[in-house]
Design an enzyme around this catalytic site. Structure first.
Site: not given
Lengths: 520, 520
Positions: A277, A279, A281, A302, A396
């Site tokens: 994803g 960000g 982290i 993505e 997603g």
């Protein structure tokens, strides 16, 4: 010949070059219905940067605020400078399927703008099925598409993202092309596969991230192109948040987990394609992998973020699939300097493909995403803060989490509220909105530790989650809640106390901290 | 030669014929861990009917209750006469992934038996990945498989269901085969495709329900067969619930919806492959289609129920895919009488394939399932009554609902409680457990009407759901709740009142009706 003319290889289309101002009449509300408009773009890259602002200027200057309305479809988020102007001018009536802009968000949560959110791969599929505009025939009135160029046959070659642009181009009655001459061309990096509609839907024949299955251009009915304009604006690069200790600890837990999975024979030595994803982290995980003993890694994700550039540069990562090159300004600088390398190692696919469960499941993608919060039984809230206020949308995360080989959710165990350093726990007894169910998630990670939920029944999951993932400030309460819920239900399959399951959330809303017991 | 010997075409395996009693020692707890045992069977058909009961008898006679324990894996439900005996004798320690038996269910909800539930297609996939038995190497100690026969090469030919039997046969250290000589052989009706593990997982090449992609037998390592026993017991056929007015009205709404979708061009004239859950509404829908003008229909579903027989007989349905022939005793009688017809029109696939999202999405399956309840934003609870008590499990409802072309949930708007004719509403403000999210469901139907949620934002969905689907006894309350939630949140994206969202459920538990306002 100008750079713009150079980029249009089908010379019959040169006559379509125009100014955005001349295209304004297309957007006038002539019929008694709201126009459906689709923009290219994804996680603000590759969106049209000229025409939408010219429309906004026109509406403002001519006092048309409140008179022009559009249902606006964009693959995911686009530049806030457009989203927010359109929201302020009440141009946006309904917005699908994901957004991140501030004013727009505020208006979604005060009832003045409608939003629908949907798994991204499903959004573009269902758009093709005509579901989102079914009350007016299932089509799209106008698509505005940022492009790198137009090929010899009038087909559009996209810019830094694909998203849902192919579906919009297919479905639109009229197409406006913004050729971005500020950026070099992305030609050759796209692999465009647009599926048919059932019963003629095709197999998506990807068995390796490096495979090309489509065309480098979007097959385009050029007779629908009503105007071509030039854009000289850069993408509004997203700033990278630096890493921090919490993120690095989480990343280390994940890398340790990968190592133990390899050792147990459940993952190959070079792991499986990674989805990650957005960000800090996610950045820390990719950085951790860059510095790890793992090698020959691949990415099926993505968004290609800044963190992926050193991952590619180091040779650790051999190939990336994404639907958007979502870099910061510095990232883009580095990107274009080393473009010869990246051109060989990156494919951009439509979001219907980058996020497709068929492929995610076949390839065995390892998915990693950050939720708003999770409950100790393993349900995740990814969209609605407090169960009611829309953040960005599911994006997603569900496409990946549901179909992945291993579905990982990572989050700090706790965040500060305005008045309490430990005011917001990411582990709660019951999430006030469910986007991902207990049937879908495998592993939850916080800086406290990693909970492997595979093969466990709900009460076992709850115990492991509290022990491994919860912040110490919340462990006693969560344990106490669980024990009382077990007792109250006579040890049901998944005990809850419906009268107090949201006490932590109610307390946060009313007193600024989830730790209501501290007040006593 | 006996019928049993006739059914074993690999004569080298005749030496494995034995009695169940002689196989008992295999189930003794010799090591300090619980044995992992897998049974064939699905929605009680094709499960082993002899060996499990002989184990139960042995345990009972030898006072071993509480001393023998097994983790029990079965594709879905199996015969209650076994489930409940095993539960009573404390033989079942953990049960995956679905069940319907009474005593077992009671013990799952009093904490004495652990259960995990999982999307069925994912269960068998993840079983192959070793997730469910990862603490003891990822395998399966013993598989007990009901078979029609064994072929020339020692491969097992299954009986009336496939389920997860292929994965159990692949993963088991030892296999016990129960050849059912009471039933004729199902040979030729199965199409067994077992996928590899990532990164070598294959494309599942189905583009038409009639395609064979595998073998009629389960590829079997015959050296693992430790015993072959004879079973002369019939399947414990499930009684068909008759139709009723409510079901027929719901079915009519669905057929009207299909007609309007065909008219709008969103479905072909012969619709798309149908998936239909179990129960009286499903039966009414199939009966309705049998009597409708639709023709050349196909079915891609989990279970072939009684209602499908006249559907096939009438010629309206040209082909059915399922993973189980789940008929009543009368149904089976009819089945075997007309088997020549059915053999040409039915394929039984493993549940990893019958329920596979890749295929469901590609074929554009129309899915129809019955939830426990739905909320007016479009989340469904399919598993936990009152949010805590396990009913049966999610089964395949999520496999289908999530990937379908159109995801339909159908339910009576209201059911009686013990003390109130309208005591339980199927439409609530917030479901106390979410198995299917608002991102997944398209259409909700009750006998009151049909709500088409496609393309709507949450508040629009809520209004349509209350108007079209809710029972009149609940409309005022639901409208009032919605209005107050909008006001209290300042019109957030998806308004809720966390303090009272479960008042209807709490009232049902405490006072026997969800209509708590009637008491005032």
């Amino acid at each position: 010949m100008s750079e713009l003319e150079n980029r249009i290889r089908d010379k019959s289309l040169l006559s379509k070059i125009t100014t955005p101002e001349k295209l304004i009449p297309l957007f006038e509300e002539t019929e008694k219905r709201i126009l459906n408009v689709g923009f290219s773009g994804f996680t603000p890259v590759g969106y049209p940067k000229v025409m939408p602002l010219v429309i906004a200027d026109y509406v403002e200057k001519n006092n048309l605020k409140g008179k022009w309305h559009f249902n606006l479809f964009v693959g995911a988020s686009m530049g806030a400078e457009i989203e927010d102007r359109w929201a302020e001018l009440e141009l946006t009536n309904m917005r699908w399927p994901y957004q991140t802009a501030k004013v727009l968000n505020k208006k979604i949560n005060d009832g003045s703008i409608k939003m629908g959110d949907k798994h991204l791969s499903m959004f573009s599929q269902d758009f093709l099925y005509g579901y989102y505009t079914k009350d007016c025939g299932g089509g799209l009135d106008i698509a505005i598409i940022e492009a790198s160029s137009i090929d010899e046959n009038g087909n559009i070659i996209l810019a830094g993202s694909v998203g849902a642009a192919p579906e919009f181009i297919t479905m639109a009655d009229k197409i406006i092309v913004e050729i971005n001459t500020h950026n070099p061309s992305f030609e050759g990096m796209h692999d465009i596969f647009v599926s048919d509609i059932p019963p003629y839907k095709k197999i998506i024949p990807i068995t390796d991230v490096r495979q090309r299955i489509g065309t480098p251009f979007v097959p385009t009915d050029k007779s629908k192109i009503v105007g071509i304009i030039e854009s000289t604006k850069p993408d509004n690069g997203r700033a990278v948040r630096g890493s921090d200790e919490v993120s690095e600890t989480i990343a280390q837990h994940i890398i340790d987990f990968f190592q133990s999975e390899v050792k147990a024979g459940r993952m190959p030595k070079n792991l499986l394609p990674l989805q990650s994803g957005v960000g800090s982290i996610a950045n820390a995980v990719v950085l951790g992998l860059t510095n790890s003993p793992f090698d020959n890694l691949t990415v099926y994700s993505e968004v290609l973020q800044d963190g992926f550039l050193p991952f590619l540069d180091s040779g650790k990562c051999k190939f990336i699939n994404a639907t958007s090159v979502s870099l910061s300004n510095e990232g883009f600088e580095h990107w274009w300097k080393n473009y010869d390398l990246y051109r060989e190692k990156v494919l951009l696919r439509p979001m219907q493909i980058s996020n497709n469960p068929e492929i995610i499941r076949r390839l065995g993608v390892i998915s990693m995403n950050t939720p708003v919060e999770v409950d100790f039984y393993g349900h995740a809230n990814s969209t609605l803060v407090g169960g009611t206020r829309m953040l960005n949308g599911i994006g997603g995360s569900g496409d990946f989490a549901r179909a992945a080989y291993v579905s990982i959710m990572h989050t700090p165990s706790c965040r500060p509220s305005k008045t309490d350093e430990f005011g917001i726990s990411a582990i709660v007894p019951k999430v006030p909105h469910v986007d991902h169910t207990e049937h879908d998630l495998d592993v939850i990670v916080t800086e406290q530790g990693l909970a492997d939920l595979r093969g466990l029944c709900p009460k076992e999951r709850a115990k492991v989650m509290i022990e491994k993932c919860a912040h110490p400030a919340y462990k006693d309460y969560l344990n106490d809640y669980l024990e009382r819920a077990i007792k109250a239900t006579g040890n049901h399959h998944e005990p809850q106390l419906l009268k107090e399951c949201y006490d932590m959330h109610i307390s946060l809303a009313e007193s600024g901290t989830m730790r209501f017991w501290e007040k006593k």
